[in-house]
Design a protein around this motif. Structure first.
Motif, PDB file in Angstrom:
ATOM      1  N   TRP A  82       0.828  -1.208   0.000  1.00  0.00           N
ATOM      2  CA  TRP A  82       0.000   0.000   0.000  1.00  0.00           C
ATOM      3  C   TRP A  82       0.866   1.263   0.000  1.00  0.00           C
ATOM      4  O   TRP A  82       1.757   1.424   0.820  1.00  0.00           O
ATOM      5  CB  TRP A  82      -0.931   0.018   1.193  1.00  0.00           C
ATOM      6  N   ARG A  83       0.540   2.186  -0.939  1.00  0.00           N
ATOM      7  CA  ARG A  83       1.249   3.467  -1.056  1.00  0.00           C
ATOM      8  C   ARG A  83       0.294   4.657  -0.959  1.00  0.00           C
ATOM      9  O   ARG A  83       0.706   5.781  -1.167  1.00  0.00           O
ATOM     10  CB  ARG A  83       1.998   3.532  -2.389  1.00  0.00           C
ATOM     11  N   GLU A  84      -0.961   4.369  -0.669  1.00  0.00           N
ATOM     12  CA  GLU A  84      -1.966   5.429  -0.573  1.00  0.00           C
ATOM     13  C   GLU A  84      -3.027   5.011   0.440  1.00  0.00           C
ATOM     14  O   GLU A  84      -3.020   3.875   0.935  1.00  0.00           O
ATOM     15  CB  GLU A  84      -2.624   5.664  -1.929  1.00  0.00           C
ATOM     16  N   ASN A  85      -3.928   5.927   0.752  1.00  0.00           N
ATOM     17  CA  ASN A  85      -4.994   5.620   1.700  1.00  0.00           C
ATOM     18  C   ASN A  85      -5.832   4.439   1.201  1.00  0.00           C
ATOM     19  O   ASN A  85      -6.080   4.302  -0.001  1.00  0.00           O
ATOM     20  CB  ASN A  85      -5.907   6.831   1.887  1.00  0.00           C
ATOM     21  N   PHE A  86      -6.279   3.601   2.134  1.00  0.00           N
ATOM     22  CA  PHE A  86      -7.152   2.494   1.754  1.00  0.00           C
ATOM     23  C   PHE A  86      -8.053   2.122   2.924  1.00  0.00           C
ATOM     24  O   PHE A  86      -7.784   2.483   4.074  1.00  0.00           O
ATOM     25  CB  PHE A  86      -6.354   1.272   1.283  1.00  0.00           C
ATOM     26  N   THR A  87      -9.130   1.414   2.619  1.00  0.00           N
ATOM     27  CA  THR A  87     -10.072   0.941   3.626  1.00  0.00           C
ATOM     28  C   THR A  87     -10.230  -0.564   3.500  1.00  0.00           C
ATOM     29  O   THR A  87     -10.540  -1.071   2.419  1.00  0.00           O
ATOM     30  CB  THR A  87     -11.449   1.613   3.470  1.00  0.00           C
ATOM     31  N   ALA A  88      -9.981  -1.264   4.582  1.00  0.00           N
ATOM     32  CA  ALA A  88     -10.217  -2.718   4.623  1.00  0.00           C
ATOM     33  C   ALA A  88     -11.673  -2.927   5.021  1.00  0.00           C
ATOM     34  O   ALA A  88     -12.114  -2.467   6.072  1.00  0.00           O
ATOM     35  CB  ALA A  88      -9.281  -3.378   5.627  1.00  0.00           C
ATOM     36  N   ARG A  89     -12.434  -3.623   4.181  1.00  0.00           N
ATOM     37  CA  ARG A  89     -13.873  -3.781   4.382  1.00  0.00           C
ATOM     38  C   ARG A  89     -14.220  -5.091   5.087  1.00  0.00           C
ATOM     39  O   ARG A  89     -13.592  -6.125   4.850  1.00  0.00           O
ATOM     40  CB  ARG A  89     -14.593  -3.738   3.033  1.00  0.00           C
ATOM     41  N   GLN A  90     -15.233  -5.001   5.931  1.00  0.00           N
ATOM     42  CA  GLN A  90     -15.838  -6.176   6.561  1.00  0.00           C
ATOM     43  C   GLN A  90     -14.794  -7.091   7.207  1.00  0.00           C
ATOM     44  O   GLN A  90     -14.718  -8.288   6.944  1.00  0.00           O
ATOM     45  CB  GLN A  90     -16.668  -6.956   5.535  1.00  0.00           C
ATOM     46  N   VAL A  91     -13.975  -6.500   8.048  1.00  0.00           N
ATOM     47  CA  VAL A  91     -12.924  -7.250   8.743  1.00  0.00           C
ATOM     48  C   VAL A  91     -13.520  -7.880  10.009  1.00  0.00           C
ATOM     49  O   VAL A  91     -14.116  -7.175  10.832  1.00  0.00           O
ATOM     50  CB  VAL A  91     -11.752  -6.331   9.121  1.00  0.00           C
ATOM     51  N   PRO A  92     -13.383  -9.195  10.196  1.00  0.00           N
ATOM     52  CA  PRO A  92     -13.924  -9.826  11.409  1.00  0.00           C
ATOM     53  C   PRO A  92     -13.226  -9.325  12.671  1.00  0.00           C
ATOM     54  O   PRO A  92     -12.035  -9.012  12.662  1.00  0.00           O
ATOM     55  CB  PRO A  92     -13.639 -11.324  11.183  1.00  0.00           C
TER      56      PRO A  92
END
Length: 303
Positions: free
Chosen positions: A200-210
């Motif tokens: 990752w080199r930019e903003n990100f969102t991890a979705r639906q993480v348990p």
């Protein structure tokens, strides 16, 4: 040909007469005897009793605010009695012994099990006549419910030259959990499944993480979250000597992405002098508009 056909028809009529018309009182009597015997055997068979034993699970019925956290046994031996034909149809997997604990207060309790104070789904004509063991020890605890913080857990590393800007943000950041008081004692946060930072080199969102609790026996009301990450170029500090329009100077320390910091020159910053609450001169430094979102002023002091 006609005589043969006529003889056959006559023979058939004679046979029918002998079967249905001759000696009919005797035949009716024989039929009544047969039916009587059949009914007698059926009634006797259905009226015959049998017993059987099954090892079946215990199920405790409690109020919404209580739970059994310890039980000496999880199953009991059940002895039943009833009509033989009904008993033979019963299978162990269909049986459960239900014990009503809704009126008991939390604490350590010894239960006495009898055919009268348990509930077992049995057909009419079959009843419980014994349970073993007849006394069992249980611990009943009050249920607690509260919100706890969600802590994102990461794995791997960002590419060289990049870093996380601040802590990852879980959405929602707090989740309600519920469980027996003894189990809730150590539950002060929920952890996410590991989220990889690799590449990752930019903003990100991890979705639906348990998410899960260290103690897996508590109930989590929301079992997944989104986790937002702010990723950017590795930040560095740089100190500049900035001069105001009146000739006063100040030492200013900036903090931001390496490439952005490298572009800034002292003349790009504006220095104003203001008075604080004590009447002292204080530097007021302003960044160029295009750098205000990425670069921050860590410290500034008048020379």
């Amino acid at each position: 040909m006609n005589d043969s056909t006529s003889n056959n028809a006559l023979f058939a009529r004679n046979v029918a007469r002998k079967i249905f018309l001759e000696d009919w009182p005797l035949k009716v009597f024989a039929l009544v005897i047969t039916l009587g015997l059949w009914l007698g055997v059926t009634v006797i068979s259905k009226g015959k009793e049998a017993t059987d034993r099954f090892t079946v699970p215990l199920n405790f019925r409690l109020s919404d605010n209580a739970a059994v956290t310890e039980a000496a046994v999880q199953s009991v031996e059940l002895r039943i009695r009833g009509r033989e034909d009904l008993v033979e149809q019963i299978r162990r997997n269909d049986l459960t012994v239900y014990v009503d604990l809704t009126e008991l207060a939390p604490g350590e309790r010894t239960l006495t099990l009898t055919p009268d104070n348990v509930s077992v789904p049995l057909p009419d004509g079959v009843k419980v006549i014994d349970l073993q063991p007849s006394r069992i020890a249980v611990t009943i605890e009050a249920i607690e419910e509260r919100e706890v913080t969600v802590k994102p857990v990461t794995s791997d590393t960002l590419p060289a030259g990049f870093e996380l800007y601040g802590e990852p943000l879980a959405v929602p950041g707090r989740i309600k959990v519920r469980g027996p008081s003894s189990l809730m004692t150590g539950v002060d946060e929920l952890l996410t499944e590991r989220i990889s930072l690799n590449g990752w080199r930019e903003n990100f969102t991890a979705r639906q993480v348990p998410v899960f609790a260290a103690n897996g026996k508590v109930t989590i009301y929301n079992t997944v979250v989104d986790v937002e990450f702010r990723v950017g170029e590795k930040r560095v500090e740089r100190t500049l000597n900035v001069t105001s329009g009146t000739g006063r100077s100040a030492t200013v320390t900036l903090f931001g992405p390496r490439s952005a910091i490298a572009k800034l020159k002292p003349v790009d910053l504006r220095l104003d002098i203001s008075k604080n609450d004590q009447g002292e001169d204080t530097p007021l430094v302003t960044l160029p508009v295009e750098f205000r979102d990425s670069v921050e002023i860590k410290r500034s002091r008048l020379n």
